[in-house]
Design an enzyme around this catalytic site. Sequence first.
Site, PDB file in Angstrom:
ATOM      1  N   CYS A  48      -3.488  18.049 -26.201  1.00  0.00           N
ATOM      2  CA  CYS A  48      -3.848  18.617 -26.674  1.00  0.00           C
ATOM      3  C   CYS A  48      -4.302  20.357 -25.579  1.00  0.00           C
ATOM      4  O   CYS A  48      -6.066  19.598 -25.304  1.00  0.00           O
ATOM      5  CB  CYS A  48      -4.753  18.849 -28.399  1.00  0.00           C
ATOM      6  SG  CYS A  48      -4.942  21.063 -29.099  1.00  0.00           S
TER       7      CYS A  48
ATOM      8  N   CYS B 252      -7.462  21.532 -26.684  1.00  0.00           N
ATOM      9  CA  CYS B 252      -8.988  20.431 -27.708  1.00  0.00           C
ATOM     10  C   CYS B 252      -9.656  20.704 -25.282  1.00  0.00           C
ATOM     11  O   CYS B 252     -10.532  20.274 -25.322  1.00  0.00           O
ATOM     12  CB  CYS B 252      -8.364  19.016 -27.753  1.00  0.00           C
ATOM     13  SG  CYS B 252      -7.258  19.793 -29.309  1.00  0.00           S
TER      14      CYS B 252
END
Length: 190
Positions: A114, A117
């Site tokens: 991600c 993230c």
Amino acid sequence: MSLHLSLSHQSWTSPAHPITSSDPTRSSVPGTGLSRRVDFLGSCKSNGVSVIKRKDRRIMRGGEVRASMEQALGTQEMEAIVGKVTEVNKDTFWPIVKAAGDKPVVLDMFTQWCGPCKAMAPKYEKLAEEYLDVIFLKLDCNQENKTLAKELGIRVVPTFKILKENSVVGEVTGAKYDKLLEAIQAARSS
């Protein structure tokens, strides 16, 4: 200065004695007909460090104590260090949250692939260094931790869950630093 929250207990990942329940206070020991009960024994200070102790016990059918897990199988330390981000998994998350008591806990639910993230990770680490009265955890929502991620109701990554006294009191979805900061401050003041 850092505060260590430690839990004494048998290795969570031991193939000989795995825990088979999402409730870390009660589980079964496969193939033995026994269940395992975890008792939180309280806390103490050791060399200026607060330590929260717990004890696993094997219980025979009918509720009799078979043997102390500490005596029979040894112990392993597990800790969350205030001022740093601690990575947790499906087995270590709830014991650390319970050991935190009324101290706010922030969980970063992320995945390795991600992009948002990865962008939030350094900011999250700085928050951990800044807010020493909050415990910061991170959970890789991979296949191994899928059951915990589902239990906590993850829909997107990153998701930040704010817990206090074993309950979720706030959530921020997406890489929204300002919203995360507001949620942390709200949990600290409640």
